[in-house]
Motif scaffolding. Structure first.
Motif, PDB file in Angstrom:
ATOM      1  N   THR A 111       0.831  -1.197   0.000  1.00  0.00           N
ATOM      2  CA  THR A 111       0.000   0.000   0.000  1.00  0.00           C
ATOM      3  C   THR A 111       0.869   1.252   0.000  1.00  0.00           C
ATOM      4  O   THR A 111       1.886   1.314   0.704  1.00  0.00           O
ATOM      5  N   MET A 112       0.474   2.229  -0.808  1.00  0.00           N
ATOM      6  CA  MET A 112       1.229   3.477  -0.893  1.00  0.00           C
ATOM      7  C   MET A 112       1.149   4.234   0.429  1.00  0.00           C
ATOM      8  O   MET A 112       0.080   4.362   1.025  1.00  0.00           O
ATOM      9  N   GLN A 113       2.302   4.721   0.868  1.00  0.00           N
ATOM     10  CA  GLN A 113       2.363   5.556   2.060  1.00  0.00           C
ATOM     11  C   GLN A 113       3.219   6.776   1.753  1.00  0.00           C
ATOM     12  O   GLN A 113       4.388   6.630   1.370  1.00  0.00           O
ATOM     13  N   ASP A 114       2.630   7.953   1.909  1.00  0.00           N
ATOM     14  CA  ASP A 114       3.319   9.212   1.601  1.00  0.00           C
ATOM     15  C   ASP A 114       3.848   9.228   0.178  1.00  0.00           C
ATOM     16  O   ASP A 114       4.951   9.738  -0.093  1.00  0.00           O
ATOM     17  N   GLY A 115       3.086   8.629  -0.737  1.00  0.00           N
ATOM     18  CA  GLY A 115       3.461   8.642  -2.146  1.00  0.00           C
ATOM     19  C   GLY A 115       4.493   7.602  -2.544  1.00  0.00           C
ATOM     20  O   GLY A 115       4.944   7.584  -3.693  1.00  0.00           O
ATOM     21  N   PHE A 117       5.948   3.339  -2.317  1.00  0.00           N
ATOM     22  CA  PHE A 117       5.620   1.936  -2.083  1.00  0.00           C
ATOM     23  C   PHE A 117       6.789   1.288  -1.331  1.00  0.00           C
ATOM     24  O   PHE A 117       7.782   0.881  -1.924  1.00  0.00           O
ATOM     25  N   GLU A 118       6.656   1.228  -0.010  1.00  0.00           N
ATOM     26  CA  GLU A 118       7.708   0.653   0.821  1.00  0.00           C
ATOM     27  C   GLU A 118       7.245  -0.676   1.393  1.00  0.00           C
ATOM     28  O   GLU A 118       6.085  -0.834   1.777  1.00  0.00           O
ATOM     29  N   THR A 119       8.161  -1.657   1.452  1.00  0.00           N
ATOM     30  CA  THR A 119       7.798  -2.972   1.946  1.00  0.00           C
ATOM     31  C   THR A 119       8.961  -3.585   2.711  1.00  0.00           C
ATOM     32  O   THR A 119      10.119  -3.183   2.544  1.00  0.00           O
ATOM     33  N   ASN A 120       8.650  -4.568   3.553  1.00  0.00           N
ATOM     34  CA  ASN A 120       9.690  -5.344   4.212  1.00  0.00           C
ATOM     35  C   ASN A 120      10.310  -6.292   3.202  1.00  0.00           C
ATOM     36  O   ASN A 120       9.621  -6.872   2.361  1.00  0.00           O
ATOM     37  N   ASN A 203      16.806   1.945   0.413  1.00  0.00           N
ATOM     38  CA  ASN A 203      17.090   0.850  -0.503  1.00  0.00           C
ATOM     39  C   ASN A 203      15.997   0.788  -1.565  1.00  0.00           C
ATOM     40  O   ASN A 203      14.825   1.065  -1.284  1.00  0.00           O
ATOM     41  N   LEU A 204      16.381   0.428  -2.779  1.00  0.00           N
ATOM     42  CA  LEU A 204      15.433   0.384  -3.891  1.00  0.00           C
ATOM     43  C   LEU A 204      15.405  -1.019  -4.501  1.00  0.00           C
ATOM     44  O   LEU A 204      16.449  -1.660  -4.647  1.00  0.00           O
ATOM     45  N   GLN A 222      -1.923   1.272  -4.600  1.00  0.00           N
ATOM     46  CA  GLN A 222      -1.422  -0.059  -4.257  1.00  0.00           C
ATOM     47  C   GLN A 222      -0.625  -0.644  -5.419  1.00  0.00           C
ATOM     48  O   GLN A 222      -0.896  -0.365  -6.581  1.00  0.00           O
ATOM     49  N   ILE A 223       0.370  -1.434  -5.086  1.00  0.00           N
ATOM     50  CA  ILE A 223       1.110  -2.192  -6.079  1.00  0.00           C
ATOM     51  C   ILE A 223       1.054  -3.660  -5.705  1.00  0.00           C
ATOM     52  O   ILE A 223       1.173  -4.011  -4.520  1.00  0.00           O
TER      53      ILE A 223
END
Length: 229
Positions: A111-115, A117-120, A203-204, A222-223
């Motif tokens: 889910t997008m947060q502050d524009g 897409f961050e994930t563990n 990290n990307l 969302q992605i």
């Protein structure tokens, strides 16, 4: 009667050890409908015999009992499958059955947060966070993350120039043995880049990771990462 117990254990084993829970769900749904139909049919025969004053035979009662028993068992198994599916979704992960085959398609929702897409993500078995960047060609790690992931960052050659939004940057190229997002999304031997010590950036996860997946679908806010196993 011993074969019935073996059959029950086999079904339980399938439910609790198979990862493609939707395939199990489809099998249980089909069998549940058939067993309910059989139980209702035999129950109807017994009720009809009682109405006309005929005492049902032992075999009819026995078959009706096992029909009801199997229907109840499959109902409990169906509930356990639904519970597993809800657990996967609650953990931001789901496993679905491919419409074209019996292959399992793993999905991970971000889910997008502050524009962003961050994930563990697990990099070489080291847990960290990363941003999904469909415009990046490689997985990009900062110096600290790469060191924590077991890379000998001091021995790397930071001589490969790349152009970034901030200008030219010298990086070192490496190959990561494994990059894992969620429980089921996994990429092996992923090309990556490490930035020099002192640069503070996220990290990307770029194309070298995303290209090993079936697709990365961007929807509103969302992605969805998809990978067939």
């Amino acid at each position: 009667m011993r074969w019935i117990y073996f059959a029950i254990l086999a079904v339980l084993g399938i439910v609790f050890w198979r990862k493609d829970v939707q395939l199990v769900d489809l099998i249980l749904n089909a069998n549940l409908r058939w067993s309910l139909a059989v139980a209702l049919f035999l129950g109807g025969i017994i009720v009809g015999q009682l109405i006309v004053g005929y005492k049902p035979g032992n075999n009819t009662g026995r078959f009706a009992f096992w029909g009801v028993f199997v229907a109840m068992l499959l109902g409990l198994l169906e509930y356990s499958v639904e519970w597993r599916q809800k657990t996967l979704i609650a953990n931001n992960e789901t496993v679905v059955l491919s419409a074209a085959s019996v292959e399992t398609v793993s999905q991970h929702f971000i889910t997008m947060q502050d524009g962003l897409f961050e994930t563990n993500v697990k990099i070489n078995n080291m847990q960290t966070k990363a941003l999904i960047d469909t415009g990046a060609s490689l997985v990009l790690l900062n110096y600290e993350t790469a060191t924590a992931a077991g890379i000998d960052t001091d021995a790397l050659d930071y001589s490969t120039p790349v152009r970034t939004a901030s200008g030219l940057l010298d990086i070192a190229t490496v190959t990561l043995s494994e990059v894992r997002v969620g429980t089921h999304i996994v990429a092996k031997n992923v090309e990556a880049a490490v930035t020099p010590k002192g640069l503070d950036h996220s990290n990307l996860l770029g194309s070298s990771f995303l290209s090993q997946l079936d697709e990365a679908v961007v929807t509103k806010g969302q992605i969805i990462l998809k990978q067939t196993r």
